[in-house]
Design an enzyme around this catalytic site. Sequence first.
Site, short mmCIF file in Angstrom:
data_model
loop_
_atom_site.label_atom_id
_atom_site.label_comp_id
_atom_site.label_asym_id
_atom_site.label_seq_id
_atom_site.Cartn_x
_atom_site.Cartn_y
_atom_site.Cartn_z
NE ARG A 1 -1.18 3.60 -6.89
CZ ARG A 1 -1.82 3.92 -5.91
NH1 ARG A 1 -2.74 5.01 -6.06
NH2 ARG A 1 -1.80 3.48 -4.78
CD GLU B 1 -5.35 6.96 3.39
OE1 GLU B 1 -6.30 6.36 3.72
OE2 GLU B 1 -4.77 6.92 2.20
#
Length: 544
Positions: free
Chosen positions: A181, A302
């Site tokens: 982020r 993932e």
Amino acid sequence: MNLVICLLFSFFLRHVIARGGQRSASFYAGFRNDSYAAFARHLFEENQSQPSIDIARGYMTNSELEKAVKEFGQRCSHISRIYSIGTSVNGVPLWVIEISDKPSEEEPEPAFKFVGNVHGDEPVGRELLILLANWICDNYMSDPLVKLIVENVHLHILPSMNPDGFSLRRRGNANGIDLNRDFPDQFFPWNDDEDARQPETKAIMSWLREIHFTASASLHGGALVANYPWDGTQDKRRNYYACPDDGTFRFLASVYSQSHYNMSSSKEFKAGITNGASWYPIYGGMQDWNYIYGGCFELTLEISDNKWPNAKELPTIWEYNKMSMLNLVASLVKTGVHGRVFSSDSGRPSPGSITIKGINYTVKAGRAFADYHRLLVPVERYEVMAAVPGYKSKATSIWLGEEAMTVDFILDPEVTSEGTLLRSICDCNCGGKSRHLLVDYFWGIHFEVYSVLIVVLVFLCILLRRRIKINLLKHRQSPKRIGMDGGWLLVISGCWNRCYAEFVFPLEGQQVQPERIGVKSLDCHRQCWELPWMLSYHVKGFRG
């Protein structure tokens, strides 16, 4: 009091979702698809506790990881080099393994990077990347796919981006910041101050300024899916938000998913791939920043349902992901459009930009070799255009099949109304390497043409000399006499049955100005190309 404890507990949970989403329960309530909601709840429940020390058993510590990287560099030095892109908050080096048949050398080849352990509590990636490097080293000479990668791609592997978070068994770095982020965001500019970013983030950004990566992938845990841009939306709502290269990203994500043991058969994600914003929006992510600011096509992978699985599962997870990782890297040279851009006036490589009609995205060519590597969906028709400042742009229409295609461009300089050439800003910054490229361009591409021209010119010169000598001998034996007094030498030329005296030169040192005198009575050769040059001598006392 109980209410305060519950609120604090829910705040903590918002920081441990798979991709690092800062999500509350209200977010999951908005899911329309029950399977997505069930999957979200699974992740939510799975991360209610931090990994224990026992769970970390069997994983390499930071010092063990550093040792493994350096040992690899020694064992496989013929196809690798080891370097660091910076340090973490606590001063741990961020080690990178480069794998290539010419490591550390700049070549007109695409570059790919793997980044593992972005989140400290997702350590599977760092283990798999060390296994990948060793697999490539061990199978370089025997496996055709590995050989293709080593000889045609510069592969860079960063096993751990967040070694501090790994040591602390938590998601963020030593400062508690989620590194996924911490990058500049296209929608919200709250973190555009580079000095305010974390050292690990700044290291990644500097890395991309130094090396022109074509594509990339970061490895995460907590789900089983290949995620692609965009990760966020302008209105912060969850919906499919496609980037300009949505088709290409879907293709790359499918390359990984289809090569995986069971990712493509996922019940939560169709074909095992997902648009990030469609899954759930995030902001300040590394994936979107790579595409926008780095010119790099990055996926977020993932690779395990469990964020921190038991170390005994690592061999199985490696086997499930091995071919996916290899095929994703190999796709850089097995598909897409590749080539170089040259200038027609200098022959030098001209770093410019490549665009595809209908796709609002620009790929920059490399600085040293002006090479470009444009990833595209295969079996499609495209119009490819190359542009360089100061040169006329060129476009060509191609049909891209299943295999990669090479398209080189040679651009002509633009000319101003005054007739001067507009030069590219790159022309003034060239060293010895550019001069070598200039020679290679002319003598490599046009050597055969130049050789033929030289041979023809030499042959014509020999014929010309022989013809002149023959004419001189003929006219010395039987000279033409011109009706003029004095010692004069007249150089006579004729063309198409019309003759004239070009120049009249005095003999015996007389100083007079040359004259041009029309002569119509001489018998001249019939055609100019018959070498109609004659010498006629006039001796004093004779008249022609």
